[in-house]
Design a protein around this motif. Structure first.
Motif, mmCIF file in Angstrom:
data_model
loop_
_atom_site.group_PDB
_atom_site.id
_atom_site.type_symbol
_atom_site.label_atom_id
_atom_site.label_comp_id
_atom_site.label_asym_id
_atom_site.label_seq_id
_atom_site.Cartn_x
_atom_site.Cartn_y
_atom_site.Cartn_z
ATOM 1 N N THR A 54 10.329 2.945 0.648
ATOM 2 C CA THR A 54 9.673 4.013 1.402
ATOM 3 C C THR A 54 10.517 4.388 2.614
ATOM 4 O O THR A 54 10.983 3.525 3.342
ATOM 5 N N LYS B 141 0.817 -1.217 0.000
ATOM 6 C CA LYS B 141 0.000 0.000 0.000
ATOM 7 C C LYS B 141 0.850 1.266 0.000
ATOM 8 O O LYS B 141 0.348 2.364 -0.214
ATOM 9 N N ASN C 276 3.578 3.957 -1.322
ATOM 10 C CA ASN C 276 3.911 4.421 -2.671
ATOM 11 C C ASN C 276 5.199 3.821 -3.215
ATOM 12 O O ASN C 276 5.263 3.403 -4.359
ATOM 13 N N ASN C 277 6.220 3.795 -2.375
ATOM 14 C CA ASN C 277 7.511 3.351 -2.882
ATOM 15 C C ASN C 277 7.901 1.958 -2.429
ATOM 16 O O ASN C 277 9.064 1.571 -2.506
#
Lengths: 611, 610
Positions: A491, A484, A486-487
């Protein structure tokens, strides 16, 4: 004095370079003294000669002027232009030498300062990493960080700037004074008549200034605190429509800051006015004396012109000296604080580096222990045995000694009496690094580093492949929330990235521990913040990963404890019950009570839902 | 997701607009600035005049007297030396010195004043702006970054307009007057110095910029260094348990090595700076010696010894203004990004603000209505679409559902922390956009997820919403939230951000704070999720009483809180999935039923651990 020694001790093997820099700098200041001399020769030797026909001669003590004259050809009326040209060249050579030595001195001192400060920082960092955990409860971490950053900077300024500047200023002063003294003793002394006064005023002023500045910083800190508090509570402020109230509060402190700021300005205003007055007075005095001596033929016109420059050179540095000397005290204090860290005894990793793989046979033999600075025993005669590959659950209220057992196993502390045996050998025989390397501990509130999730997981194995990462992430159920983000694994977490929930942090920490492939795993309430379904998944995965390896579990939910090979119930540093789930139920003690309570709750729930 | 990266401001050509804008602040103090300029001029003139005194003394006193003496001696007559000229010029020097000192006195005073006052103004302007900026702004800004704008950024920028300006202005006037007097006495020697100036200036600025570049780099690395110490001191336990002490120390060495390199480079160019600029000045001084000397001996052009000595002084002195001017340039360049950060804050658009013709909303009754409300935080990602909801006066509403489904959004819209992108929110049938923010919010009682207290006493925190509350009212509010324990502790300091208290205590106080004003609308956003069970149980007791006679909207996990609400709304994907009382929804056996049973089990188990 000892501190001064310590301060320069920071330079270590770069000490000689540093001394070289100091010498070059003094040399450079002395070369600078030659510049006015050349003007003097141009005036006396050429211009006055051309007008009056009396050849310029250096006074008998002034060997520098004599030397310069000796470089020049015999001055005659027909070669004046050539001589002037040579004087110009001479001036340039002197200027270039001055520039070069000064540059070299600064560059060398900077190089040796930066190198030694780097080394100091590295030493501090490594030393702190090797301090025993007990040390960190003594000194607040903010204080440690301040010493490693602010205090190191103060030391750096001392070595790199203040001492160097002091050498420069003093050598300019001494150089200019000597130059005058060689030509005319009385004049030279008149030219420094007011200097002590300038020095003392500057010293006193900067002492005082430091105090006002301190007050200024305090007001500034208060202002910062108000802003900070306002910003972190801005939602409350707006929710209660109290913006004006906050502005009033801010304005009041802002005014106080303005007031102390102005006070600081006025202090400077008075000092600079007064000290500039002294400086100008000194130069005027020199000028007066110079005029007299020239007219009395005690010095030549050229000498008079050069004296003017020297007398300025002799006065100006003194204010700087006052400033620096008043600030140098700070460095000694900073060094003292740094030394305290470096003098603190490091953790002794003693032990043989024998076993690279642990079986996980553990025995506590009548272990007593109390934490440093504490009066009560955290463990009072604890004895138990764990067979290799067994799963042991520790149960008991907070402060009963569960985590202490874990801390002793990792040799973060040593028992006061009694013995701990691992794989048939006293724990003391193990090298701490080997031991800890083979222990995997996951805490309830794990610490993650402000970097990517991937780097956090691969903390013990920085070159881990994607597959390895995925494998442990899977076992720790990290993968389910990673998707979930973004990266993904890249992240950033922490201050400059995503704030993970408690349960997510626990999962990342578990993955990090599993990455180390531990022989003994300790879960210290490690999945308490994880939801029930995920926890179940984690347990299943751990079952496979940790099969045949000794595992310690500290947990509150009995469901996660029931399957343990042995359950140890603790209270106030003592073991009160010990055995398997079934055995303990039969004992009808503490464990049974807790169990019954849970069963009754389940029944309650059923009832409530049906209603 | 929060965007913590700050914009980069180091674009070219930004210097001039920045300076123009920042100087507008200092010219609010026009009188001081004008006097400042005048005094700086006077000081520069005095500085430029000093060599002239030397010149005068050499040419008008020393040379003629010595010549007269020589002539007298040649003629064999006794000569009485006249020292009055020496006194005159030494006195003149002192006089100029005193004028200069008066100038210094005033320009330090004025510069300091302008600096402090502009700092004061800038900080206040930013602080006021911060109070007005909406939640949407705070969602994407880290408070640490905002704080530095009011502190170090402001300090940096104000240095440019005070001491920076002083340096530049003094430098320019000084050059002007030095050159001026040189040209008056001998334009050729003046020309020599004039030619040297641009060369010195270019070299000076070039090196300064290199210094700036590397010291910027070093500053950045320095904060990384601090961060690294911070991390590995706080995380030392992890390092020990994972036996990474050595590895992280090695890693640190890499970082400190880079730091060493950039600090060294900055120091290297700094070391280069003075020698290079001085050397260029020395070339000019050497030229003055040569040409000046040549002219002095040539009978036709004959310049005096005084002019020669003074010119030499000027050539050496011109170095200082150059240093100062380039210092100003570097200072301005170096604070460019700080300045742009400040102005970007001041220029920030305020999303939620009062309309011009907004009026006071009047005493509210508590009826809330959402009419076809659309809302999104980010364009293209709608959170609410055509959302309708009518909450009657006095009704209590619980919002349940997973995180990110729109529960908090509904609350944010009611409080007007955000405004709907479409549709209307009506309070007592009135569109709240027609009224002032403050008039609405001061009548709401809001308890947020993480309690935030302000430093001060417990009492000061409770009366935060209504400073005119009486002792009795405070007591009543505390009793209502079951916070009687605090009655004896009202004057206790809570510390910064309420640090001295536990999370639970803080939340209890924030409940009392919200209820004190007897709000008609009461809002709780996960207010009990961050507190311990004991405090929660306490709050629980009072919650029924708190909700009595008020419209309330509650987001909570705790079942008992939800259960007793008049209406429970299950929110999913920005729409109302289920709507009804606890009983009706349990009978439906839908989403609510699922959520409830799962939560019940968790709570009960948690109670056991307690």
């Amino acid at each position: 004095m000892e501190n001064i020694y310590k301060l320069f001790g920071v330079l270590e093997k770069w000490k000689n370079f540093y001394i070289l820099a100091g010498v070059l700098l003094a040399l450079s200041s002395l070369i600078r003294m030659l510049e006015p001399k050349i003007l003097q020769i141009a005036i006396d030797g050429v211009v006055v000669f051309a007008r009056e026909g009396t050849p310029g001669v250096a006074s008998e003590n002034d060997f520098i002027a004599q030397t310069f004259y000796s470089f020049l050809p015999e001055i005659r009326m027909d070669n004046l232009i050539r001589v002037l040209f040579l004087i110009g060249i001479m001036f340039l050579i002197v200027a270039a030498m001055q520039a070069l030595t000064r540059f070299m001195a600064s560059a060398i001192s900077a190089a040796s300062t930066e190198k030694s400060i780097k080394q100091l920082r590295d030493r501090l960092f490594a030393h702190i990493q090797a301090l025993p955990l007990a040390h960190f409860s003594k000194v607040p971490s903010g204080e440690l960080i301040q010493r490693c950053t602010g205090d190191v900077d103060t030391v750096r300024r001392f070595i790199g700037t203040q001492v160097i500047e002091l050498i420069r200023l003093l050598s300019v002063f001494v150089g200019a004074f000597v130059m005058m003294f060689m030509v005319h003793k009385v004049y030279a002394i008149i030219a420094i008549a007011l200097v002590p006064l300038i020095l003392i005023t500057a010293y006193l002023f900067f002492k005082r200034e430091g105090k006002v500045w301190q007050e200024h910083e305090e007001e500034q800190d208060k202002l910062t605190a108000i802003i900070q508090e306002n910003l972190s509570g801005i939602r409350v402020v707006q929710a209660f429509a109290k913006e004006d109230f906050e502005i009033d509060k801010f304005v009041k402190q802002n005014k106080r800051k303005l007031k102390i700021g102005l006070q600081h300005v006025y202090l400077h205003m008075n000092f600079w006015t007064f000290s500039d007055f002294l400086v100008n007075g000194q130069v005027a005095l020199s000028l007066l004396a110079g005029g007299y001596f020239t007219l009395n033929n005690a010095i030549s016109v050229g000498e008079f012109a050069s004296f003017f420059t020297y007398s300025i050179m002799v006065t100006w540095p003194m204010r700087g000296v006052g400033r620096i000397v008043s600030q140098m005290g700070m460095a000694a204090v900073a060094m003292e604080r740094i030394s305290q860290i470096l003098d603190a005894e490091q953790e002794d990793y003693e032990g043989n580096r024998v076993k690279l793989k642990l079986d996980g046979d553990i025995e506590f033999k009548n272990v007593y222990f109390k934490y440093p600075k504490s009066d009560t025993y955290a463990l009072k005669g604890v004895s138990f045995e764990v067979n290799a590959g067994h799963k042991v659950a520790l149960l008991g209220p907070a402060g009963s000694g569960k985590s202490t057992i874990i801390a002793l196993l990792g040799r973060y502390y040593e028992p006061e009496s009694g013995e701990i045996i691992l794989d048939g050998q006293p724990l003391k025989n193990y090298h701490k690094s080997d031991l800890r390397r083979r222990f995997g501990v996951v805490h309830q509130k794990p610490f993650l580093f402000s970097t990517t999730i991937r780097e956090n997981i691969a903390y013990m194995k920085i070159d881990a492949s994607d597959e390895e990462i995925c494998e442990v992430a899977n076992a720790a159920s990290v993968d389910s929330f990673i998707e979930k983000l973004n990266n993904g694994y890249e992240t950033m977490v922490g201050e400059k990235g995503v704030t993970l929930s408690g349960g997510q942090k626990q999962r990342v920490a578990l993955a990090r521990t599993l990455m180390g492939d531990p022989d003994i795993l300790v879960l210290d309430d490690a999945t308490s913040a994880v939801d029930t379904e995920t926890e179940f998944a984690i347990q299943k995965a751990l079952h496979t990963v940790m099969h045949g390896k000794t595992t310690f579990i500290i947990a509150h939910r009995l469901t996660s404890i029931q399957e343990a090979d042995e359950i140890i119930v603790m209270e106030q540093g003592k073991i009160i019950e010990k055995g398997t789930h079934d055995a303990l139920l039969k004992q009808k003690g503490f464990y049974k009570k807790v169990y019954d309570l849970q069963v009754s709750i389940e029944a309650d729930i059923e009832k409530e839902i049906l209603n | 997701m929060a965007q913590f990266e700050d914009r980069s401001f180091d674009k070219k050509g930004a210097l001039w607009p920045f300076l123009k804008r920042i100087f507008r602040y200092s010219f609010r103090y026009k009188k001081w600035m004008i006097w400042f300029c005048i005094w700086v001029c006077i000081v520069a003139i005095a500085d430029a005049a000093f060599p002239l005194v030397l010149l005068g003394m050499l040419d008008n006193v020393v040379t003629p007297q010595l010549e007269a003496l020589k002539a007298a001696m040649d003629a064999g007559i006794p000569f009485e030396m006249d020292f009055s000229g020496v006194w005159l010029y030494a006195g003149l020097f002192l006089l100029i010195g005193i004028i200069q000192i008066i100038g210094i006195y005033f320009f330090i005073k004025l510069t300091g004043k302008v600096q402090e006052y502009v700092m004061y103004d800038l900080r206040e302007e930013m602080f006021r702006k911060l109070q007005k900026l909406s939640f949407s702004f705070y969602d994407r800004s880290a408070s640490g970054w905002l704080l530095t704008r009011l502190t170090s950024d402001t300090d940096r920028v104000c240095e440019v307009i005070s001491w920076g300006l002083l340096d530049a202005f003094w430098g320019i006037t000084m050059i002007f007057f030095c050159l001026g007097s040189m040209f008056i006495f001998n334009w050729k020697l003046g020309l020599v110095v004039l030619i040297a100036i641009p060369v010195m200036l270019v070299a000076s600025v070039k090196i300064r910029m290199l210094v700036l570049k590397y010291s910027r780099e070093a500053r950045k690395l320095n904060s990384e260094l601090t961060a690294s110490f911070n991390e590995h001191i706080n995380g030392v336990e992890v390092n020990k348990s994972t036996t990474q002490e050595y590895r992280v120390s090695l890693l640190f060495r890499g970082l400190s090595g880079r730091m060493r390199l950039s600090s060294y480079r900055a120091a290297f160019y700094t070391a280069m700076y003075v020698p290079v600029v001085l050397l260029i000045g020395s070339v000019a001084a050497a030229a003055v010696i040569f040409w000046g000397g040549s002219m002095a001996i040539a009978v036709s052009t004959g310049i005096t010894i005084g002019v020669l000595a003074a010119s030499f002084e000027y050539a050496m002195k011109i170095f200082f203004p150059i240093v100062d001017i380039s210092m100003f340039y570097a200072l301005a360049q170096g604070s460019l990004s700080a300045g742009e950060r400040i102005f970007s804050l001041l220029d920030e658009d305020i999303d939620v603000k009062n309309k011009e013709e907004a009026t006071h909303i009047g005493a509210i009754e508590g009826q809330i209505e959402f009419q076809n409300v659309d809302f999104h935080y980010v364009e293209g990602h709608p959170v609410l679409k055509d959302f309708n909801l009518n909450i009657k006066k006095g009704q209590s509403i619980a919002l349940v559902g997973a995180t990110g489904e729109g529960k908090s959004t509904i609350i944010n819209l009611v409080c007007r922390f955000y405004e709907p992108t479409g549709g209307l929110v009506l309070i007592d049938g009135k569109d709240y956009m027609d009224h002032t923010l403050q008039s609405l919010r001061s009548q709401l009682g809001i308890v947020l997820q993480t309690p935030h207290l302000f430093s001060g006493t417990i009492k000061e925190n409770i009366v935060y919403g209504r400073s005119d509350a009486t002792e009795k009212e405070v007591e009543a509010a505390l009793r209502l939230v079951s916070g009687e324990d605090f009655l004896a502790r009202l004057d206790e300091e809570v510390g910064e951000g309420g640090d001295q208290l536990s999370m639970g205590e803080k939340q209890l106080i924030s409940f009392a704070r919200a209820i004190l004003a007897d709000p008609k609308i009461f809002i709780m956003d996960e207010a009990t999720s961050s507190i311990d069970t004991l405090t929660e149980a306490k709050i629980q007791e009072g919650i029924g009483k708190m909700l009595e006679g008020r419209t309330s909207i509650i987001i909570a996990h705790r079942l008992s809180t939800i259960k007793n609400c008049d209406r429970i709304l299950v929110i999913s994907k920005g729409a109302i999935l289920e709507d009804g009382s606890h009983k009706t929804l349990m009978k439906q056996k839908g989403k609510y039923y699922q959520l409830y049973t799962r939560q019940l089990r968790k709570e009960r188990l948690a109670d056991l651990v307690g």
